[in-house]
Write a protein that holds these residues in place. Sequence first.
Motif, PDB file in Angstrom:
ATOM      1  N   ALA A 130       1.704  14.434 -14.015  1.00  0.00           N
ATOM      2  CA  ALA A 130       2.018  13.430 -13.004  1.00  0.00           C
ATOM      3  C   ALA A 130       3.342  12.739 -13.314  1.00  0.00           C
ATOM      4  CB  ALA A 130       0.889  12.404 -12.928  1.00  0.00           C
ATOM      5  N   ALA A 131       3.580  12.443 -14.597  1.00  0.00           N
ATOM      6  CA  ALA A 131       4.824  11.788 -14.993  1.00  0.00           C
ATOM      7  C   ALA A 131       6.025  12.689 -14.722  1.00  0.00           C
ATOM      8  CB  ALA A 131       4.765  11.408 -16.469  1.00  0.00           C
ATOM      9  N   ARG A 132       5.879  13.969 -15.026  1.00  0.00           N
ATOM     10  CA  ARG A 132       6.982  14.906 -14.780  1.00  0.00           C
ATOM     11  C   ARG A 132       7.252  15.035 -13.280  1.00  0.00           C
ATOM     12  NH1 ARG A 132       5.333  18.737 -17.772  1.00  0.00           N
ATOM     13  NH2 ARG A 132       6.667  18.279 -19.558  1.00  0.00           N
ATOM     14  N   GLU A 133       6.207  15.045 -12.480  1.00  0.00           N
ATOM     15  CA  GLU A 133       6.369  15.125 -11.028  1.00  0.00           C
ATOM     16  C   GLU A 133       7.151  13.918 -10.499  1.00  0.00           C
ATOM     17  OE1 GLU A 133       3.626  15.182  -6.921  1.00  0.00           O
ATOM     18  OE2 GLU A 133       2.674  15.046  -8.893  1.00  0.00           O
ATOM     19  N   LEU A 134       6.802  12.728 -10.987  1.00  0.00           N
ATOM     20  CA  LEU A 134       7.508  11.516 -10.568  1.00  0.00           C
ATOM     21  C   LEU A 134       8.962  11.555 -11.026  1.00  0.00           C
ATOM     22  CD1 LEU A 134       7.618   8.670  -9.373  1.00  0.00           C
ATOM     23  CD2 LEU A 134       6.739   7.808 -11.564  1.00  0.00           C
ATOM     24  N   ALA A 135       9.186  11.946 -12.284  1.00  0.00           N
ATOM     25  CA  ALA A 135      10.545  11.995 -12.825  1.00  0.00           C
ATOM     26  C   ALA A 135      11.420  12.962 -12.030  1.00  0.00           C
ATOM     27  CB  ALA A 135      10.497  12.404 -14.297  1.00  0.00           C
ATOM     28  N   GLN A 136      10.897  14.136 -11.748  1.00  0.00           N
ATOM     29  CA  GLN A 136      11.666  15.134 -11.006  1.00  0.00           C
ATOM     30  C   GLN A 136      11.984  14.654  -9.592  1.00  0.00           C
ATOM     31  OE1 GLN A 136       9.016  18.504 -11.446  1.00  0.00           O
ATOM     32  NE2 GLN A 136      10.072  19.257 -13.281  1.00  0.00           N
ATOM     33  N   ALA A 137      11.021  13.960  -8.978  1.00  0.00           N
ATOM     34  CA  ALA A 137      11.240  13.452  -7.622  1.00  0.00           C
ATOM     35  C   ALA A 137      12.366  12.426  -7.609  1.00  0.00           C
ATOM     36  CB  ALA A 137       9.949  12.837  -7.082  1.00  0.00           C
ATOM     37  N   MET A 138      12.353  11.504  -8.562  1.00  0.00           N
ATOM     38  CA  MET A 138      13.377  10.456  -8.591  1.00  0.00           C
ATOM     39  C   MET A 138      14.746  11.005  -8.956  1.00  0.00           C
ATOM     40  SD  MET A 138      11.373   7.095 -10.053  1.00  0.00           S
ATOM     41  CE  MET A 138      10.946   7.798 -11.656  1.00  0.00           C
TER      42      MET A 138
END
Length: 330
Positions: free
Chosen positions: A213-221
């Motif tokens: 989930a953290a990687r998904e958020l980081a990649q999105a931002m």
Amino acid sequence: MRAVDLIIKKKNGGTLTREEIKFLVSGYVNGNIPDYQMSSLLMAICFRGLTAQEQSDLTMEMLLSGESVDLSSIKGICVDKHSTGGVGDKTTLVVAPLAAACGLKMAKMSGRGLGHTGGTLDKLESIPGFRISLTPEEFFRQVQDISLAVVGQTANIAPADKKLYALRDVTGTVESTGLIASSIMSKKLASGASHILLDVKVGDGAFMKNLEAARELAQAMVAIGNSQGRKTVALLTDMDQPLGFAVGNALEVIEAIETLKGRGPKDLETLALKIVSELLLMTGLEKTEAEASERASRALADGSALDKLRAMIERQGGDSRVLDDYSLFS
């Protein structure tokens, strides 16, 4: 176009167009769409999610709902740092003065608490007299003079996000990757920095509970930031336990001060040095990790970072005696 139809569309898993998102955001800001309908939409988004394009469109519509800060008049490299937050996360209180002491310009607009975490502004307001509101002229002059200012998001910076931010906090819609990414990046882009570092927390004490989930958020931002011409980098950092030992606004400020004095908890010190080293690398002020780390460590050890915090407190009306007398905290 009707809000109820778009709510149903998202509830059923549909993808909102840029025009539909513009209609929803502008309608909510001007009062044509009430809280109860926007709350319903936010909940639908929490269950159905947002595509990458929807995230980008929502970010830009929230940004365009207000003004953007132009930092081009400030000499030097303007950087911004954002943490997704977690229990005991007082990183900005150490990173901002440390980055300023290393030759970067930290023109930062911070937020209040969201969910179970206290925000940077809440922490700074525990310093007697500290002003989180500056005029644009005061803000620019202070950053130019001392390389550092931490203020509140003004009503004219992404007002749509400010309104949605408050609504999410009371409707159980905080923990949505798409909403978090769009909210953060609308403010970061509007704040004007050319380089943005994102500290994405992962673990039991953070909003993002697992690495995926953290990687998904980081990649999105990062994708949103880079698509708008800003150099954007994200670090995934551990929050399986509170950062440092202190939890609570005044206590966390004290712990940050102790860290700037070289007496703080090692996990907070290590993270702050890592973030500032990464800022030095991404801005090109240093070429290697070793050089960046050495420069950040030197600014911490020689007291120049603490001096920057003192200067910021004094410029923003606070009582800098708190740096030496913790009984003065409100």
